[in-house]
Structure formats: C-alpha cells, structure tokens
Motif scaffolding. Structure first.
Motif: not given
Length: 143
Positions: A12-14, A51-55
C-alpha cells in the motif's frame, strides 16, 4: 477476521501514485543503458528503496560472464557484436531481496531487468508526464 499484514502495508505504501511516479522518474533519469554507470546507480537506488520499505536480506550480487559461462542455457552474446563485443569484460549486477509476510503460503518472485536500449536522443532519459502518462526511456520496462 482478516487483518492487514506487513506485506499488504508495504505494498500500500509503495503504490502511492505520486511516490511511485517520483521513483520511476528517478530511475529513468539514471538512463541505465547496458554497461553504463547508470545501471549500478539505479540498482543502488532500488536496493535503498527496498530497505526503506522493509524488505529483508538485500544483496547486491556482482558477477561477470566467466562466472556463468558454463551454466546450462548460457548464450555467448559477445558473438552478436556491437555493444556486446566486450560482454565478458563488463560486470553484471543483480539486486536480490525478500519480503516475508510472516504467513505460510505461496511465494511470488519478481524477476526483471532495468537496462534500456541505447537511443539517438539524450532527451529520452528526461522523464515527463503528459495527459497523466509517464514518458521516458524505460517507462514501460521493469523499472
């Protein structure tokens, strides 16, 4: 009752359109033609976004043609000539990452490329929006 998990929140964020558009514009501006610094820069940017999106487990894997020359299905593209003449001398890079939803189930693999073809005009690597559509070299590619 179903609750939104980590994977859904990250997607949703991406998928925020303006953020997505900004990301694609940035990637196009790197003009990642084969064998150029633009490819490495774009992949570094992608790794940072992941990384910013938590992968998790983000790896930038570099290899050369000699590392894969003996693999089944290897195609010696240097025989095509042109920009591929020095194919064996150019390092290749892959960005590899995982995003675990924390739930058992099927796995989705995204596998693509970010390099674009060489074209005659430099203006193609300057993205622009017209009538709600994004234009620029690679705008419809995996980037």
């Amino acid at each position: 009752m179903y609750t939104t998990g980590c994977l859904e929140k990250n997607l949703a964020m991406s998928l925020n359109f303006s953020s997505l558009l900004s990301t694609v514009e940035k990637l196009i501006s790197y003009y990642p033609i084969y064998g150029s610094q633009g490819i490495g820069d774009a992949q570094q940017y992608i790794a940072q976004l992941l990384e910013d999106f938590g992968w998790n487990d983000i790896v930038i894997d570099q290899f050369c043609a000699n590392d894969i020359r003996h693999d089944i299905g290897y195609v010696p593209v240097e025989k095509f000539g042109g920009i591929y003449t020095n194919y064996t001398d150019i390092d290749k890079t892959n960005v590899i990452a995982t995003l675990d939803s924390g739930k058992p189930g099927k796995t989705l693999i995204l596998n693509g490329h970010i390099d674009v073809d060489i074209i005659d005009t430099k203006s193609a690597n300057k993205p622009y929006i017209k009538h709600g559509k994004l234009y620029g070299r690679g705008a419809t590619d995996m980037i």
